[in-house]
Every structure is written in C-alpha cells, then in structure tokens.
Design a protein around this motif. Structure first.
Motif, PDB file in Angstrom:
ATOM      1  N   HIS A 103      34.991  36.930  15.978  1.00 43.19           N
ATOM      2  CA  HIS A 103      34.377  35.858  15.267  1.00 43.19           C
ATOM      3  C   HIS A 103      34.236  35.837  13.793  1.00 43.19           C
ATOM      4  O   HIS A 103      33.436  37.342  13.714  1.00 43.19           O
ATOM      5  CB  HIS A 103      33.801  35.949  15.847  1.00 43.19           C
ATOM      6  CG  HIS A 103      33.348  33.499  15.662  1.00 43.19           C
ATOM      7  ND1 HIS A 103      33.424  33.156  15.679  1.00 43.19           N
ATOM      8  CD2 HIS A 103      32.113  33.476  14.818  1.00 43.19           C
ATOM      9  CE1 HIS A 103      33.211  32.206  14.764  1.00 43.19           C
ATOM     10  NE2 HIS A 103      32.305  32.268  14.132  1.00 43.19           N
ATOM     11  N   THR A 162      31.520  37.819  19.471  1.00 43.67           N
ATOM     12  CA  THR A 162      31.773  37.054  19.746  1.00 43.67           C
ATOM     13  C   THR A 162      30.839  35.549  19.015  1.00 43.67           C
ATOM     14  O   THR A 162      30.210  35.629  18.125  1.00 43.67           O
ATOM     15  CB  THR A 162      31.300  36.933  21.592  1.00 43.67           C
ATOM     16  OG1 THR A 162      30.175  36.481  21.119  1.00 43.67           O
ATOM     17  CG2 THR A 162      32.189  37.899  21.504  1.00 43.67           C
ATOM     18  N   ASN A 164      29.220  33.343  20.012  1.00 40.15           N
ATOM     19  CA  ASN A 164      27.591  33.390  20.826  1.00 40.15           C
ATOM     20  C   ASN A 164      27.113  34.699  20.632  1.00 40.15           C
ATOM     21  O   ASN A 164      26.386  34.400  21.848  1.00 40.15           O
ATOM     22  CB  ASN A 164      28.179  32.815  22.283  1.00 40.15           C
ATOM     23  CG  ASN A 164      28.730  31.291  22.401  1.00 40.15           C
ATOM     24  OD1 ASN A 164      28.800  30.480  21.932  1.00 40.15           O
ATOM     25  ND2 ASN A 164      29.388  31.336  23.382  1.00 40.15           N
ATOM     26  N   SER A 165      27.236  35.255  20.171  1.00 43.26           N
ATOM     27  CA  SER A 165      27.074  36.784  19.778  1.00 43.26           C
ATOM     28  C   SER A 165      25.421  36.363  19.567  1.00 43.26           C
ATOM     29  O   SER A 165      24.713  35.696  18.588  1.00 43.26           O
ATOM     30  CB  SER A 165      27.440  37.649  18.454  1.00 43.26           C
ATOM     31  OG  SER A 165      26.891  38.564  18.526  1.00 43.26           O
ATOM     32  N   THR A 169      23.917  35.354  16.233  1.00 40.59           N
ATOM     33  CA  THR A 169      22.423  33.651  16.326  1.00 40.59           C
ATOM     34  C   THR A 169      21.368  33.965  15.338  1.00 40.59           C
ATOM     35  O   THR A 169      20.853  33.467  14.227  1.00 40.59           O
ATOM     36  CB  THR A 169      21.808  34.144  17.483  1.00 40.59           C
ATOM     37  OG1 THR A 169      22.818  33.028  18.002  1.00 40.59           O
ATOM     38  CG2 THR A 169      20.933  32.564  17.340  1.00 40.59           C
TER      39      THR A 169
END
Length: 173
Positions: A103, A162, A164-165, A169
């Motif tokens: 990402h 990613t 959604n890592s 976050t």
C-alpha cells in the motif's frame, strides 16, 4: 560546568532514542555560576569517517537492526530490537515490507516540518517506532512490528504493508 569560564557555553548532542540521527542539541551557558538553557533543537549526528558520506544512503554506525546493500543500500532501525530474535528476523521482515509495500499513499495535510515530526514521533512513538532509509535518498519514520510496517518518507509518501495494516493505523494515529 567546572571546565567553563564565566559566560562560557556548552553545546551538547543528547540522544533521545536509540536510533540513528535522533538527538537534541542543547546550548547551555554559564552565567553567574548557574547553568541556563539557551536553546534546545532537534538535530542529527555526523558520522566520523575518513571520507565524505551521504547520510540517507550510508548505513549508520550504530542502532541499525538490518540492512541490505543491493540493489540500493537500505536499512531499518526498530525500537523493539530487544524483543527481536538474534538473527533480526523481525527487523528483516519489516524492512522487506517497506521495500515491497502492498500500500502506498500520499500525505495530504499540511507540509511536514520534518525535524519537528521526527522528534515528536520518536518521543511519542513508543517501542514500535521505526526509522528507515530505503535507497534513493529517502528516509522514513513510522511504526513496525515483527509482521507489519508503515512509514512516512521525507517527500510525504506513506508506505505500508497493506491498506489495513495495524502499523499504518498507528502511524495515522
């Protein structure tokens, strides 16, 4: 202080994290026998070498947990090195995730004051703070674990394993 003349000055490089180029520069004067802090600014350190080095591509002399030389030099420094195994498997994994991100995005807010951001993130980032140089003169700072990684580079590019890592976050937070 005993070595200073009246109105003498000390300029000291003080480490704030066990990671490359993470120091504060304090200027202290001696006035009427009492120390007075004049300034405290974020600073790096210059490597002592026989030849000139280019800091972003040069592997620092200490606090680097994994590095590669090819195809371009790259290195990573993690705040959790005491919890990694002796082969630095976690640091190796985190560097690989950053060199091959799943990402990428661009930081869209106000331009970063890189020195202030670095000092803040090193202090507030806790044990998962990460500093990396990823070739092409790009330094990054962010968050990593033994299986996730995310950094913001000096040019405002954000890299993560990613979308959604957990590290992404944490970096956003």
């Amino acid at each position: 202080m005993d070595q200073l003349t009246p109105d003498g000055r000390i300029v000291a490089c003080l480490p704030i994290a066990a990671q490359p180029s993470t120091t504060l520069i304090a200027t202290i004067t001696l006035s009427a026998g009492q120390p007075r802090v004049e300034t405290v600014t974020f600073g790096g350190y210059a490597q002592s070498t026989a030849t000139a080095v280019h800091d972003a591509l040069t592997i620092p002399g200490r606090w680097v947990d994994h590095h590669i030389d090819q195809p371009q030099p790259a290195w990573i420094s993690v705040g959790w090195r005491d919890h990694d195994d002796p082969r630095h498997t976690g640091a190796r994994t985190a560097l690989n995730l950053l060199l091959n991100p799943g990402h990428t995005e661009t930081y869209e807010r106000e331009p970063l004051d890189w020195l202030s951001w670095t000092a803040y993130s090193l202090i507030a980032g806790g044990p998962r703070r990460t500093v990396a140089a990823l070739g092409s003169e790009m330094r990054g700072i962010g968050h990593a674990t033994m299986s996730t990684a995310a950094v913001i580079l000096t040019d405002g590019t954000i890299l993560a394993d990613t979308a959604n890592s957990p590290s992404l976050t944490a970096l956003r937070t």
